[in-house]
Design a protein around this motif. Sequence first.
Motif, short mmCIF file in Angstrom:
data_model
loop_
_atom_site.label_atom_id
_atom_site.label_comp_id
_atom_site.label_asym_id
_atom_site.label_seq_id
_atom_site.Cartn_x
_atom_site.Cartn_y
_atom_site.Cartn_z
N THR A 1 -53.75 84.04 -6.14
CA THR A 1 -52.49 83.43 -6.56
C THR A 1 -52.71 81.96 -6.93
OG1 THR A 1 -51.33 84.86 -4.99
CG2 THR A 1 -50.09 83.02 -5.90
N ALA A 2 -52.06 81.52 -7.97
CA ALA A 2 -52.14 80.11 -8.35
C ALA A 2 -51.45 79.27 -7.28
CB ALA A 2 -51.48 79.88 -9.70
N SER A 3 -52.11 78.22 -6.86
CA SER A 3 -51.55 77.37 -5.80
C SER A 3 -50.21 76.76 -6.24
CB SER A 3 -52.54 76.26 -5.43
OG SER A 3 -52.88 75.48 -6.55
N GLU A 4 -50.06 76.48 -7.54
CA GLU A 4 -48.82 75.91 -8.03
C GLU A 4 -47.63 76.84 -7.79
OE1 GLU A 4 -51.57 76.16 -9.75
OE2 GLU A 4 -52.17 74.10 -10.26
N LYS A 5 -47.89 78.16 -7.87
CA LYS A 5 -46.82 79.14 -7.64
C LYS A 5 -46.36 79.11 -6.19
CE LYS A 5 -45.70 83.98 -8.58
NZ LYS A 5 -45.15 84.35 -7.29
N ILE A 6 -47.30 78.94 -5.26
CA ILE A 6 -46.94 78.88 -3.85
C ILE A 6 -46.13 77.62 -3.57
CG2 ILE A 6 -47.87 78.69 -1.51
CD1 ILE A 6 -50.26 80.34 -2.47
N ASP B 1 -47.68 72.90 5.64
CA ASP B 1 -48.23 71.59 5.28
C ASP B 1 -49.20 71.65 4.11
OD1 ASP B 1 -46.81 70.42 7.35
OD2 ASP B 1 -48.41 70.75 8.80
N TYR B 2 -49.81 72.81 3.89
CA TYR B 2 -50.84 72.93 2.85
C TYR B 2 -50.64 74.22 2.06
CZ TYR B 2 -53.22 69.97 6.33
OH TYR B 2 -53.53 69.01 7.25
N VAL B 3 -51.23 74.24 0.88
CA VAL B 3 -51.53 75.50 0.21
C VAL B 3 -52.97 75.79 0.61
CG1 VAL B 3 -51.88 76.67 -1.98
CG2 VAL B 3 -49.97 75.08 -1.71
N HIS B 4 -53.18 76.85 1.36
CA HIS B 4 -54.48 77.10 2.00
C HIS B 4 -55.47 77.74 1.02
CE1 HIS B 4 -52.62 76.10 5.83
NE2 HIS B 4 -51.57 76.81 5.41
N VAL C 1 -56.10 83.18 4.98
CA VAL C 1 -55.53 82.29 3.96
C VAL C 1 -54.31 82.94 3.32
CG1 VAL C 1 -55.94 81.43 1.61
CG2 VAL C 1 -57.54 80.87 3.44
N ALA C 2 -54.43 84.24 2.98
CA ALA C 2 -53.33 84.96 2.34
C ALA C 2 -52.10 85.01 3.25
CB ALA C 2 -53.77 86.37 1.95
N PHE C 3 -52.33 85.29 4.54
CA PHE C 3 -51.22 85.31 5.50
C PHE C 3 -50.56 83.93 5.62
CE2 PHE C 3 -53.12 89.16 7.80
CZ PHE C 3 -52.12 90.02 7.36
N ALA C 4 -51.40 82.90 5.74
CA ALA C 4 -50.86 81.54 5.92
C ALA C 4 -50.08 81.08 4.70
CB ALA C 4 -52.00 80.57 6.22
N ASN C 5 -50.48 81.54 3.51
CA ASN C 5 -49.77 81.17 2.28
C ASN C 5 -48.51 81.99 2.07
OD1 ASN C 5 -51.39 79.05 1.38
ND2 ASN C 5 -52.83 80.43 0.36
N ALA C 6 -48.29 83.00 2.95
CA ALA C 6 -47.07 83.80 2.87
C ALA C 6 -46.23 83.53 4.12
CB ALA C 6 -47.42 85.28 2.72
N ASP C 7 -46.07 84.54 4.96
CA ASP C 7 -45.21 84.39 6.13
C ASP C 7 -45.95 84.63 7.44
OD1 ASP C 7 -42.66 83.85 4.83
OD2 ASP C 7 -42.84 85.88 4.05
#
Length: 535
Positions: free
Chosen positions: A146-151, A125-128, A53-59
Amino acid sequence: MDNLLRLAERVEIAIEIGESYYREFKSAFEGPPSKKAPRDLSEIKYDIAKTLVAFANADGGELFVGIEDNHSVSGLPHNQDKITGLLNSPKDCILQDTPVSIKQSSIVEFKGQKVLYFSVNKGSDYVHLTSKGECFQRKDKESVPTASEKIIFEREEKASREYDRAFVDIAKITDLDHDLIDQIAHQISKLISPEKLLQYLDLAEFDGTSLKLRRAALLLFAQRSSKWHPRLQVRILKVDGTEEKTGENFNVTEVGEANGNIFQLIESSWDLLRPHLTDTRFSQDALFKNQIMYPELACREALVNAITHRDYSNEGRGIEVKIFDDRLVIKNPGELLSSVTIEDLKSLTGVHQSRNTYIARVLREAGHIRELGEGIRRIHDLLRSNDMVAPVIGSENKTYSITLFYKYVYSPEEKLWLEEFDNIDLSREQKTVVRLGVNGRLISAKEIFENVGIVDEKVYRELIESLRQMGILTATMSSNEATKFKRKYGGSRKAVPRYQIVKPNTEDVEQVQEEDRSDYARIYVGNIPYDVKEE
């Protein structure tokens, strides 16, 4: 096939390089080195899900399960069924509504040990989230809550930064206004052709057969702007009162809407707004007079700033200007970039970051904006020079706004004092001196120089003389007395408080004409008595 990177080689390279922003090692064991025991299976599965999840929400990135932090390969102490269960971690422990894009998940045999390998793409497509609804993002070598809003904000900001620089494959140079390009080309250099101008400004690149246009070229020069962006517009709205109302009390009317490419938008929106910067009022001498409510240059600067830096990737909204009875609000799509804060702007240090790099550069070259980062500071200076309160900047709900107030910086005491001089047509400079002398306070020449912003001695003398002639400034001591005062108490003669403001139409007016004027140059003509008057 010799060039194919095999999974075992990937493990070997990962061990050599170590963990990074894109790479994570997880152990299948727990406990001290001498008493290692297999970790609980559910704990490992959640660890896998959290990392992916952390990787997918980054790069994106890759995860190796069965390798220790010291790079040693400890493997998986589980049977095949349990290892298969670990491979299903993305399906079992990541929220089904926010699935990650798995590039690869495999069991790798490496030096007699089994290692699990996961590779995940960057999500868009998503915040995972994990199955527990938790959000993580890769930061350096850690998976950080991390707050999803920040992503969401980070992704939107990146999209907005890249919007004007992207190439538009179907766009052709015939889609642009050649007369406008030619006009801008001549402003920059009389020797440059429109085609070369586009390349010089990095708005186009030659691919061997034709010019490929960036989106910035279309936003700036398109003949039909609506074809390329549905909201290249500025709406001017008038609010009757100081607050917006709804329903039967709705009090907002549309003054007009400006459309077109950015160059057209700057001029047409200014033409719509400009008439509303003054207010016609019935004066005390029974005449209708135009009263300036806002400095024109400050308003134009704020408007051009909004057009330059708005988030053009938000194609559903345009710029709005709302004119209230007590303020002017300019609101454009796109919050401040994360690298700039409101406090940075308030500091007036010229800090800046351009969301629309190419648009800002062209407008700078064409003279519509000055140095980047100067706009807010210039607005502050213009308002301050007109004795008006500083603007208020806001950045929230995916918008940026600047509010200019029809309000002066005078204190209640100063306002009452200045009202005594309403019947006199005072310039800003004269009003500043009158304000310094509130309720008879003595003023020094030094104060006048500093507060009015005078650098020329001649301008200072003309200002003092104009106030004398109006009968509202007197000198409480002569020039010689001021010199003696300075010698007695030290310091500069300019710093000696020796001027006093008196209310108009007082008995002191006749006195004023005969006061000592030895500070000022006089012309003496021979054979004429000294006491002859000008008439």
